[in-house]
Design a protein around this motif. Sequence first.
Motif, PDB file in Angstrom:
ATOM      1  N   ALA A   1      70.980  28.177  64.236  1.00 53.83           N
ATOM      2  CA  ALA A   1      70.084  29.144  64.104  1.00 53.83           C
ATOM      3  C   ALA A   1      68.237  28.907  65.301  1.00 53.83           C
ATOM      4  O   ALA A   1      68.322  29.543  66.158  1.00 53.83           O
ATOM      5  CB  ALA A   1      68.656  29.657  63.068  1.00 53.83           C
ATOM      6  N   ARG A   2      67.940  26.519  64.781  1.00 56.01           N
ATOM      7  CA  ARG A   2      67.852  26.409  66.043  1.00 56.01           C
ATOM      8  C   ARG A   2      68.001  26.323  67.362  1.00 56.01           C
ATOM      9  O   ARG A   2      67.501  26.617  68.432  1.00 56.01           O
ATOM     10  CB  ARG A   2      67.099  25.090  65.102  1.00 56.01           C
ATOM     11  CG  ARG A   2      66.654  24.754  64.481  1.00 56.01           C
ATOM     12  CD  ARG A   2      64.519  25.903  64.578  1.00 56.01           C
ATOM     13  NE  ARG A   2      63.554  25.427  63.664  1.00 56.01           N
ATOM     14  CZ  ARG A   2      62.850  25.501  63.930  1.00 56.01           C
ATOM     15  NH1 ARG A   2      61.727  25.176  65.007  1.00 56.01           N
ATOM     16  NH2 ARG A   2      61.746  25.208  62.217  1.00 56.01           N
ATOM     17  N   PHE A   3      69.558  26.132  67.059  1.00 54.17           N
ATOM     18  CA  PHE A   3      69.713  25.728  69.054  1.00 54.17           C
ATOM     19  C   PHE A   3      69.732  27.147  69.852  1.00 54.17           C
ATOM     20  O   PHE A   3      69.286  27.221  70.719  1.00 54.17           O
ATOM     21  CB  PHE A   3      70.979  25.019  68.499  1.00 54.17           C
ATOM     22  CG  PHE A   3      72.251  25.109  69.898  1.00 54.17           C
ATOM     23  CD1 PHE A   3      71.560  24.441  70.479  1.00 54.17           C
ATOM     24  CD2 PHE A   3      72.870  26.257  69.793  1.00 54.17           C
ATOM     25  CE1 PHE A   3      72.730  24.019  71.757  1.00 54.17           C
ATOM     26  CE2 PHE A   3      74.090  25.905  71.035  1.00 54.17           C
ATOM     27  CZ  PHE A   3      73.423  25.582  72.388  1.00 54.17           C
ATOM     28  N   LEU A   4      70.067  28.202  68.667  1.00 54.57           N
ATOM     29  CA  LEU A   4      70.661  29.517  69.685  1.00 54.57           C
ATOM     30  C   LEU A   4      68.811  30.115  70.017  1.00 54.57           C
ATOM     31  O   LEU A   4      68.703  30.607  71.028  1.00 54.57           O
ATOM     32  CB  LEU A   4      70.711  30.570  68.871  1.00 54.57           C
ATOM     33  CG  LEU A   4      72.353  30.797  67.765  1.00 54.57           C
ATOM     34  CD1 LEU A   4      72.406  31.598  67.259  1.00 54.57           C
ATOM     35  CD2 LEU A   4      73.252  30.523  69.832  1.00 54.57           C
ATOM     36  N   LYS A   5      67.978  29.125  68.901  1.00 48.74           N
ATOM     37  CA  LYS A   5      66.411  29.934  69.076  1.00 48.74           C
ATOM     38  C   LYS A   5      66.129  29.239  70.771  1.00 48.74           C
ATOM     39  O   LYS A   5      65.532  29.794  71.462  1.00 48.74           O
ATOM     40  CB  LYS A   5      65.269  29.668  67.952  1.00 48.74           C
ATOM     41  CG  LYS A   5      63.715  30.212  68.294  1.00 48.74           C
ATOM     42  CD  LYS A   5      63.526  31.591  68.484  1.00 48.74           C
ATOM     43  CE  LYS A   5      62.002  31.592  69.095  1.00 48.74           C
ATOM     44  NZ  LYS A   5      61.973  33.190  69.201  1.00 48.74           N
TER      45      LYS A   5
ATOM     46  N   TRP B   1      68.496  32.114  73.873  1.00 46.76           N
ATOM     47  CA  TRP B   1      68.651  33.014  73.671  1.00 46.76           C
ATOM     48  C   TRP B   1      67.641  33.284  73.909  1.00 46.76           C
ATOM     49  O   TRP B   1      66.366  32.701  72.421  1.00 46.76           O
ATOM     50  CB  TRP B   1      69.088  34.766  72.296  1.00 46.76           C
ATOM     51  CG  TRP B   1      70.766  34.600  72.809  1.00 46.76           C
ATOM     52  CD1 TRP B   1      71.717  34.902  73.902  1.00 46.76           C
ATOM     53  CD2 TRP B   1      71.824  34.866  71.466  1.00 46.76           C
ATOM     54  NE1 TRP B   1      72.564  35.057  74.197  1.00 46.76           N
ATOM     55  CE2 TRP B   1      72.977  35.429  73.000  1.00 46.76           C
ATOM     56  CE3 TRP B   1      71.529  34.689  70.456  1.00 46.76           C
ATOM     57  CZ2 TRP B   1      74.201  35.342  72.601  1.00 46.76           C
ATOM     58  CZ3 TRP B   1      72.948  34.633  70.274  1.00 46.76           C
ATOM     59  CH2 TRP B   1      74.010  35.539  70.581  1.00 46.76           C
ATOM     60  N   GLN B   2      66.337  34.629  74.275  1.00 42.54           N
ATOM     61  CA  GLN B   2      65.345  33.822  73.354  1.00 42.54           C
ATOM     62  C   GLN B   2      65.115  36.235  72.810  1.00 42.54           C
ATOM     63  O   GLN B   2      64.053  36.068  72.701  1.00 42.54           O
ATOM     64  CB  GLN B   2      64.131  34.919  75.389  1.00 42.54           C
ATOM     65  CG  GLN B   2      65.220  33.281  75.882  1.00 42.54           C
ATOM     66  CD  GLN B   2      63.935  31.954  75.123  1.00 42.54           C
ATOM     67  OE1 GLN B   2      62.731  32.295  74.474  1.00 42.54           O
ATOM     68  NE2 GLN B   2      64.306  30.675  75.019  1.00 42.54           N
ATOM     69  N   THR B   3      66.081  36.683  72.446  1.00 42.16           N
ATOM     70  CA  THR B   3      66.159  37.607  71.317  1.00 42.16           C
ATOM     71  C   THR B   3      66.025  36.886  69.781  1.00 42.16           C
ATOM     72  O   THR B   3      67.347  36.881  69.742  1.00 42.16           O
ATOM     73  CB  THR B   3      67.071  38.289  72.053  1.00 42.16           C
ATOM     74  OG1 THR B   3      66.656  39.138  73.055  1.00 42.16           O
ATOM     75  CG2 THR B   3      67.513  40.014  71.130  1.00 42.16           C
ATOM     76  N   PRO B   4      65.663  36.778  69.700  1.00 43.86           N
ATOM     77  CA  PRO B   4      65.787  36.431  68.200  1.00 43.86           C
ATOM     78  C   PRO B   4      66.653  38.013  67.251  1.00 43.86           C
ATOM     79  O   PRO B   4      67.395  36.618  66.094  1.00 43.86           O
ATOM     80  CB  PRO B   4      63.936  36.237  67.960  1.00 43.86           C
ATOM     81  CG  PRO B   4      63.423  36.779  68.065  1.00 43.86           C
ATOM     82  CD  PRO B   4      63.851  37.527  69.217  1.00 43.86           C
ATOM     83  N   VAL B   5      66.465  38.622  67.293  1.00 45.55           N
ATOM     84  CA  VAL B   5      67.007  39.548  66.565  1.00 45.55           C
ATOM     85  C   VAL B   5      69.329  38.920  67.092  1.00 45.55           C
ATOM     86  O   VAL B   5      69.764  39.122  66.194  1.00 45.55           O
ATOM     87  CB  VAL B   5      66.303  41.229  66.847  1.00 45.55           C
ATOM     88  CG1 VAL B   5      67.739  42.106  66.021  1.00 45.55           C
ATOM     89  CG2 VAL B   5      65.978  41.131  66.828  1.00 45.55           C
TER      90      VAL B   5
ATOM     91  N   ALA C   1      69.968  36.662  67.609  1.00 43.52           N
ATOM     92  CA  ALA C   1      69.877  35.066  67.073  1.00 43.52           C
ATOM     93  C   ALA C   1      70.587  35.146  65.829  1.00 43.52           C
ATOM     94  O   ALA C   1      71.381  34.659  65.528  1.00 43.52           O
ATOM     95  CB  ALA C   1      68.960  34.082  67.589  1.00 43.52           C
ATOM     96  N   MET C   2      69.655  36.118  65.185  1.00 43.30           N
ATOM     97  CA  MET C   2      69.784  36.508  63.872  1.00 43.30           C
ATOM     98  C   MET C   2      70.821  36.714  63.885  1.00 43.30           C
ATOM     99  O   MET C   2      71.168  36.363  62.216  1.00 43.30           O
ATOM    100  CB  MET C   2      68.709  36.965  63.187  1.00 43.30           C
ATOM    101  CG  MET C   2      68.545  37.696  61.936  1.00 43.30           C
ATOM    102  SD  MET C   2      68.315  35.643  60.683  1.00 43.30           S
ATOM    103  CE  MET C   2      68.784  36.250  59.293  1.00 43.30           C
TER     104      MET C   2
END
Length: 166
Positions: free
Chosen positions: A83-87, A91-95, A97-98
């Motif tokens: 999750a930290r890597f994706l954030k 991606w800048q879209t957290p949904v 990434a979630m």
Amino acid sequence: MGILLGLPIVILLTIFQSVVVSNIPLLHGTADLVLLVLAALALQERISTIYEWAVMAGILMGLVSAVPWFIPVFGYVGTVALARFLKRQVWQTPVLAMLLTTLSGSVVMLGMQMLALQAQEVPISIVESIDLVILPAVFLNVLLALPVYALTIDLTRSVYPEEVEV
């Protein structure tokens, strides 16, 4: 302060997971609320002690489950790291990434649990465990990912307010 705040939250999540969520199965799979909350909190930049929360949650879930204690620790820490890597990087879209974190974290966590139970010589059919446990649990986790993410955003904003520059 983050660790002191995290310990009661992790304890309450573990109790809620063990008592309530585990009694609401879809076929034989249940949602992993602890994984969902950790993934949602890992996408929030204000929480800097999320790895400590993941270790605490993994140890507690390892104590109340049938799998060895290190399986939930590795699963939760890996989910938080993803999750930290994706954030930060992807991606800048957290949904999105979630959703990706929930999907991959659930599959990896449940796969490690299945392998650990097979290593303990528990008679589990791989096909039945995928059909009856892993796929329904992943479906429930993905279904609950967005409501949990929305709740954690609200709670994070109230506990960690944004700093205003004057």
